[in-house]
Write a protein that holds these residues in place. Structure first.
Motif, PDB file in Angstrom:
ATOM      1  N   GLY A 112       0.814  -1.168   0.000  1.00 19.11           N
ATOM      2  CA  GLY A 112       0.000   0.000   0.000  1.00 19.11           C
ATOM      3  C   GLY A 112       0.864   1.240   0.000  1.00 19.11           C
ATOM      4  O   GLY A 112       1.927   1.264   0.600  1.00 19.11           O
ATOM      5  N   VAL A 113       0.414   2.242  -0.654  1.00 19.91           N
ATOM      6  CA  VAL A 113       1.126   3.512  -0.711  1.00 19.91           C
ATOM      7  C   VAL A 113       0.217   4.586  -0.137  1.00 19.91           C
ATOM      8  O   VAL A 113      -0.899   4.781  -0.606  1.00 19.91           O
ATOM      9  N   PHE A 114       0.702   5.270   0.872  1.00 17.91           N
ATOM     10  CA  PHE A 114      -0.041   6.348   1.507  1.00 17.91           C
ATOM     11  C   PHE A 114       0.623   7.667   1.144  1.00 17.91           C
ATOM     12  O   PHE A 114       1.818   7.833   1.327  1.00 17.91           O
ATOM     13  N   THR A 115      -0.160   8.596   0.630  1.00 19.41           N
ATOM     14  CA  THR A 115       0.383   9.871   0.178  1.00 19.41           C
ATOM     15  C   THR A 115      -0.215  11.020   0.976  1.00 19.41           C
ATOM     16  O   THR A 115      -1.095  10.817   1.808  1.00 19.41           O
ATOM     17  N   HIS A 116       0.255  12.202   0.709  1.00 18.11           N
ATOM     18  CA  HIS A 116      -0.223  13.445   1.316  1.00 18.11           C
ATOM     19  C   HIS A 116      -0.047  13.453   2.835  1.00 18.11           C
ATOM     20  O   HIS A 116      -0.874  13.997   3.558  1.00 18.11           O
ATOM     21  N   LEU A 117       1.020  12.857   3.310  1.00 18.37           N
ATOM     22  CA  LEU A 117       1.251  12.850   4.751  1.00 18.37           C
ATOM     23  C   LEU A 117       1.768  14.191   5.244  1.00 18.37           C
ATOM     24  O   LEU A 117       1.821  14.424   6.450  1.00 18.37           O
ATOM     25  N   LYS A 156       3.368  -4.864   3.119  1.00 20.19           N
ATOM     26  CA  LYS A 156       4.255  -3.701   3.083  1.00 20.19           C
ATOM     27  C   LYS A 156       3.478  -2.431   2.775  1.00 20.19           C
ATOM     28  O   LYS A 156       2.596  -2.421   1.933  1.00 20.19           O
ATOM     29  N   MET A 157       3.867  -1.367   3.462  1.00 13.74           N
ATOM     30  CA  MET A 157       3.254  -0.071   3.230  1.00 13.74           C
ATOM     31  C   MET A 157       4.350   0.963   3.041  1.00 13.74           C
ATOM     32  O   MET A 157       5.390   0.885   3.680  1.00 13.74           O
ATOM     33  N   PHE A 158       4.086   1.893   2.153  1.00 17.34           N
ATOM     34  CA  PHE A 158       5.020   2.974   1.909  1.00 17.34           C
ATOM     35  C   PHE A 158       4.328   4.288   2.182  1.00 17.34           C
ATOM     36  O   PHE A 158       3.179   4.488   1.802  1.00 17.34           O
ATOM     37  N   TYR A 159       5.047   5.168   2.823  1.00 18.87           N
ATOM     38  CA  TYR A 159       4.512   6.465   3.184  1.00 18.87           C
ATOM     39  C   TYR A 159       5.221   7.524   2.359  1.00 18.87           C
ATOM     40  O   TYR A 159       6.420   7.750   2.533  1.00 18.87           O
ATOM     41  N   ASN A 215       7.629  20.486  -5.859  1.00 18.92           N
ATOM     42  CA  ASN A 215       7.543  20.925  -7.255  1.00 18.92           C
ATOM     43  C   ASN A 215       6.719  19.950  -8.106  1.00 18.92           C
ATOM     44  O   ASN A 215       7.062  19.653  -9.247  1.00 18.92           O
ATOM     45  N   GLY A 216       5.683  19.392  -7.525  1.00 17.46           N
ATOM     46  CA  GLY A 216       4.791  18.502  -8.260  1.00 17.46           C
ATOM     47  C   GLY A 216       5.282  17.077  -8.399  1.00 17.46           C
ATOM     48  O   GLY A 216       4.679  16.275  -9.105  1.00 17.46           O
ATOM     49  N   LYS A 217       6.389  16.722  -7.749  1.00 18.20           N
ATOM     50  CA  LYS A 217       6.936  15.364  -7.839  1.00 18.20           C
ATOM     51  C   LYS A 217       7.178  14.820  -6.442  1.00 18.20           C
ATOM     52  O   LYS A 217       7.486  15.565  -5.512  1.00 18.20           O
ATOM     53  N   TYR A 218       7.046  13.477  -6.318  1.00 15.94           N
ATOM     54  CA  TYR A 218       7.356  12.842  -5.052  1.00 15.94           C
ATOM     55  C   TYR A 218       8.868  12.807  -4.871  1.00 15.94           C
ATOM     56  O   TYR A 218       9.628  12.886  -5.835  1.00 15.94           O
ATOM     57  N   LEU A 219       9.301  12.659  -3.632  1.00 13.27           N
ATOM     58  CA  LEU A 219      10.726  12.629  -3.344  1.00 13.27           C
ATOM     59  C   LEU A 219      11.378  11.412  -3.984  1.00 13.27           C
ATOM     60  O   LEU A 219      10.835  10.303  -3.946  1.00 13.27           O
ATOM     61  N   LYS A 220      12.554  11.627  -4.562  1.00 17.26           N
ATOM     62  CA  LYS A 220      13.242  10.586  -5.325  1.00 17.26           C
ATOM     63  C   LYS A 220      13.564   9.369  -4.467  1.00 17.26           C
ATOM     64  O   LYS A 220      13.421   8.227  -4.900  1.00 17.26           O
ATOM     65  N   GLN A 234      12.724   3.602  -3.114  1.00 13.55           N
ATOM     66  CA  GLN A 234      12.435   2.525  -2.175  1.00 13.55           C
ATOM     67  C   GLN A 234      11.264   1.668  -2.655  1.00 13.55           C
ATOM     68  O   GLN A 234      11.290   0.451  -2.567  1.00 13.55           O
ATOM     69  N   LEU A 235      10.232   2.317  -3.178  1.00 15.18           N
ATOM     70  CA  LEU A 235       9.063   1.593  -3.673  1.00 15.18           C
ATOM     71  C   LEU A 235       9.420   0.731  -4.879  1.00 15.18           C
ATOM     72  O   LEU A 235       9.032  -0.439  -4.952  1.00 15.18           O
TER      73      LEU A 235
END
Length: 98
Positions: free
Chosen positions: A1-6, A35-38, A44-49, A54-55
């Motif tokens: 699972g991927v959790f965003t906007h934390l 497994k879960m990813f946070y 700048n409109g992109k998730y951290l590299k 890791q995902l």
């Protein structure tokens, strides 16, 4: 699972509490130890590299376990089906794609 906007959480206490609740709910619905990813947020409109890396590393190495619920329930009963086609399209053509 991927959790965003934390990054939207104001306090770390609220963030930890929410992560814990989501983890337990996810484990009961999927399987224990899933497994879960946070993803903390966008820059700048992109998730951290690092988080994306890791995902992708996990997805490349993972061995998928069969889902017990899906294998024991080859069918599902639908209680309600909602048509989300815009009403104007239905008025124009009753046999439109839905």
């Amino acid at each position: 699972g991927v959790f965003t906007h934390l990054d939207q959480f104001r306090t770390m206490k609220n963030l930890r509490k929410t992560k814990k609740m989501l983890k337990h709910r996810f484990w009961t619905e999927i399987y224990d130890g899933a497994k879960m990813f946070y993803f903390s947020g966008c820059v700048n409109g992109k998730y951290l590299k690092h988080e994306v890396k890791q995902l992708t590393l996990l997805l490349g190495r993972v061995k998928y376990r069969p889902l017990v619920w899906r294998n024991t329930h080859p069918y599902i009963v639908v209680d309600r089906h909602e048509d989300i086609t815009h009403p104007s399209k239905i008025e124009e053509d009753e046999k439109c794609e839905r």
